[in-house]
Write a protein that holds these residues in place. Structure first.
Motif, PDB file in Angstrom:
ATOM      1  N   LEU A 109       0.832  -1.205   0.000  1.00  0.00           N
ATOM      2  CA  LEU A 109       0.000   0.000   0.000  1.00  0.00           C
ATOM      3  C   LEU A 109       0.866   1.254   0.000  1.00  0.00           C
ATOM      4  CD1 LEU A 109      -3.090   0.465   0.039  1.00  0.00           C
ATOM      5  CD2 LEU A 109      -2.904   0.866   2.486  1.00  0.00           C
ATOM      6  N   GLN A 112       4.289   0.447  -3.221  1.00  0.00           N
ATOM      7  CA  GLN A 112       3.843   0.413  -4.612  1.00  0.00           C
ATOM      8  C   GLN A 112       2.955   1.606  -4.971  1.00  0.00           C
ATOM      9  OE1 GLN A 112       5.142  -1.865  -6.638  1.00  0.00           O
ATOM     10  NE2 GLN A 112       6.250  -2.631  -4.838  1.00  0.00           N
ATOM     11  N   ASN A 113       2.787   2.506  -4.039  1.00  0.00           N
ATOM     12  CA  ASN A 113       1.956   3.690  -4.293  1.00  0.00           C
ATOM     13  C   ASN A 113       2.713   4.656  -5.196  1.00  0.00           C
ATOM     14  OD1 ASN A 113       0.642   6.362  -3.851  1.00  0.00           O
ATOM     15  ND2 ASN A 113      -0.576   5.203  -2.388  1.00  0.00           N
ATOM     16  N   GLU A 114       2.033   5.181  -6.210  1.00  0.00           N
ATOM     17  CA  GLU A 114       2.707   6.064  -7.169  1.00  0.00           C
ATOM     18  C   GLU A 114       3.204   7.355  -6.523  1.00  0.00           C
ATOM     19  OE1 GLU A 114      -1.308   8.275  -8.926  1.00  0.00           O
ATOM     20  OE2 GLU A 114      -0.117   6.960 -10.214  1.00  0.00           O
TER      21      GLU A 114
END
Length: 226
Positions: A109, A112-114
């Motif tokens: 969460l 890998q969050n942009e």
């Protein structure tokens, strides 16, 4: 404004009486006056993806929401706590990541969050402040209960609309401000500048320069930038 019996709550008593004394269509007429002021000043916001219009006037409600001093003290303390917690959270995910290791938030969460920037890992911003301006969206759900809808931490816009709304209210309804002790909001620009200057890389300089970056006139918050 009213309790279950239809009577004005104490903080709304004067406002309710003021509304009761006004002639029919008074509020509609004042709303049109406010719209004229907003058009003249260009107080608009862009709506991305809306086919009917690219810009709209800021909605204006001539009936104010009254927050009593006691309510505001409680809200202010809670918002202050949230702001500190959000900055502590950001510091943690860019350092020890204890909240991930404790299993409170799944690693994907965050990692890998942009919006996650690996380049920021281990970096300490000035005064360890990651979010200098936070917009906390509140909604009253009962007489003594408020919910937080969301926290906006990426330089949220909206405060300029609040300030223009206050100016318009004072112009349209000066008598309301004479009968109520309304907390001022006009110090916000000064406080914002002090906040930005406080994280300047060179605190020794007395003539610090603060720069505003804007994508330009087609940005949804351009009125705020201006």
């Amino acid at each position: 404004m009213l309790d279950d019996a239809g009577n004005p709550r104490s903080s709304y008593a004067k406002l309710a009486q003021w509304l009761e004394d006004k002639p029919p269509n008074f509020l509609k007429r004042k709303s049109r006056e406010a719209e004229t002021i907003f058009r003249r000043l260009g107080i608009t916001f862009a709506v991305y993806g809306a086919e009917e219009a690219t810009e709209r006037l800021i909605p204006f409600d001539p009936i104010p929401r009254v927050i009593s001093p006691g309510e505001w003290r409680r809200l202010s303390a809670g918002i202050d706590q949230r702001v500190r917690a959000l900055n502590a959270f950001l510091h943690d995910i860019y350092h020890r990541q204890e909240i991930i290791r404790a299993g409170r938030i799944p690693a994907d969460l965050i990692l890998q969050n942009e919006a996650f920037l690996p380049e920021m890992v281990g970096h300490d911003p000035a005064r360890k402040v990651y979010a200098h301006i936070i917009g906390t969206d509140l909604v009253r759900v009962s007489e003594n209960e408020f919910y937080v809808l969301e926290d906006n931490t990426r330089t949220p816009s909206g405060v300029s609309y609040m300030m223009e709304n206050r100016e318009t209210m004072m112009h349209l309804f000066p008598e309301l401000f004479q009968s109520h002790r309304v907390a001022p909001v006009d110090r916000y620009p000064e406080l914002l500048r002090q906040t930005l200057e406080s994280v300047s890389p060179n605190q020794a300089k007395s003539d610090q320069t603060v720069v505003l970056l804007t994508p330009g006139i087609y940005n949804s918050a351009y009125f705020e930038h201006a």
